[in-house]
Design a protein around this motif. Structure first.
Motif, short mmCIF file in Angstrom:
data_model
loop_
_atom_site.label_atom_id
_atom_site.label_comp_id
_atom_site.label_asym_id
_atom_site.label_seq_id
_atom_site.Cartn_x
_atom_site.Cartn_y
_atom_site.Cartn_z
N GLU A 59 0.83 -1.21 0.00
CA GLU A 59 0.00 0.00 0.00
C GLU A 59 0.86 1.26 0.00
OE1 GLU A 59 -4.02 -1.11 2.45
OE2 GLU A 59 -2.13 -1.18 3.57
N LEU A 60 1.90 1.27 0.82
CA LEU A 60 2.79 2.43 0.85
C LEU A 60 3.50 2.59 -0.48
CD1 LEU A 60 4.15 4.79 2.28
CD2 LEU A 60 5.75 3.15 3.32
N GLY A 61 3.99 1.50 -1.02
CA GLY A 61 4.66 1.54 -2.32
C GLY A 61 3.75 2.07 -3.41
N ALA A 62 2.51 1.58 -3.45
CA ALA A 62 1.56 2.02 -4.47
C ALA A 62 1.28 3.51 -4.34
CB ALA A 62 0.25 1.23 -4.35
N ALA A 63 1.17 3.99 -3.12
CA ALA A 63 0.91 5.42 -2.90
C ALA A 63 2.07 6.29 -3.39
CB ALA A 63 0.65 5.69 -1.43
N LEU A 64 3.27 5.71 -3.36
CA LEU A 64 4.47 6.46 -3.77
C LEU A 64 4.87 6.17 -5.21
CD1 LEU A 64 6.59 5.87 -0.54
CD2 LEU A 64 5.21 7.88 -1.10
N GLY A 65 4.20 5.21 -5.84
CA GLY A 65 4.54 4.84 -7.21
C GLY A 65 5.80 4.00 -7.31
N ILE A 66 6.09 3.22 -6.26
CA ILE A 66 7.26 2.34 -6.25
C ILE A 66 6.82 0.95 -5.78
CG2 ILE A 66 8.92 4.21 -5.90
CD1 ILE A 66 9.02 3.53 -2.94
N THR A 67 7.71 -0.01 -5.88
CA THR A 67 7.38 -1.39 -5.50
C THR A 67 7.50 -1.59 -3.99
OG1 THR A 67 9.65 -2.18 -5.70
CG2 THR A 67 8.28 -2.24 -7.71
N ILE A 77 6.93 9.99 2.01
CA ILE A 77 6.60 8.93 2.97
C ILE A 77 5.99 9.54 4.22
CG2 ILE A 77 7.55 7.14 4.49
CD1 ILE A 77 9.65 6.60 2.23
N ALA A 78 6.61 10.59 4.73
CA ALA A 78 6.11 11.26 5.94
C ALA A 78 4.68 11.78 5.73
CB ALA A 78 7.04 12.39 6.34
N ALA A 79 4.44 12.38 4.57
CA ALA A 79 3.10 12.90 4.29
C ALA A 79 2.08 11.77 4.27
CB ALA A 79 3.10 13.66 2.96
N PHE A 80 2.41 10.66 3.61
CA PHE A 80 1.47 9.54 3.53
C PHE A 80 1.24 8.91 4.90
CE2 PHE A 80 0.17 5.16 2.75
CZ PHE A 80 -0.92 5.36 1.91
N LEU A 81 2.29 8.86 5.72
CA LEU A 81 2.18 8.25 7.05
C LEU A 81 1.73 9.25 8.11
CD1 LEU A 81 5.32 5.90 7.02
CD2 LEU A 81 2.93 5.33 6.50
N LYS A 82 1.38 10.46 7.67
CA LYS A 82 0.85 11.50 8.56
C LYS A 82 1.79 11.78 9.74
CE LYS A 82 -3.96 10.48 7.39
NZ LYS A 82 -3.82 9.36 6.48
#
Length: 121
Positions: free
Chosen positions: A25-33, A55-60
């Motif tokens: 899920e994190l990878g998909a949000a960042l466009g990486i594997t 990463i910080a923005a996605f993980l709040k």
């Protein structure tokens, strides 16, 4: 990589697990594997500042918190604690522990855990 890279990776993993977000899920949000997320979390690959910001923005959270530079929480944790809270089992135990209200039950859990550890289980 160095200890700072490994610590940053452990902080990313810890926060990701805390939020119940998979590596995929994190990878998909960042466009990486998810494999790249694994490399970041293990400290194999250094996280560039722009990627750390994403990463910080996605993980709040903040980049400083992920980089281990957020001193508002006090001194950095030792590696044993960091390793524990960076694991799925650690997060599961913390969440379950927080729901145990009885002080006596908590003391019993600690006693049982120490006994099992002493026996090498």
């Amino acid at each position: 990589m160095n200890d700072k890279d490994r610590q940053t990776g452990m902080n990313i993993r810890s926060r990701r697990l805390e939020l119940h977000i998979s590596q995929a899920e994190l990878g998909a949000a960042l466009g990486i594997t998810f494999q790249q997320i694994q490399k970041y979390e293990k400290g194999v690959n250094r996280v560039a500042s722009t990627r750390l910001n994403e990463i910080a923005a996605f993980l709040k959270t903040t980049m400083a918190a992920l980089a281990g530079e957020d001193r508002s929480r006090g001194e950095p944790q030792d590696s044993l604690v960091s390793e524990f809270v960076s694991s799925k089992d650690g997060i599961d135990l913390i969440e379950a522990w927080s729901r145990v209200e009885s002080h006596q039950v908590r003391r019993s859990i600690i006693s049982l855990t120490r006994s099992l550890a002493a026996e090498g289980h």
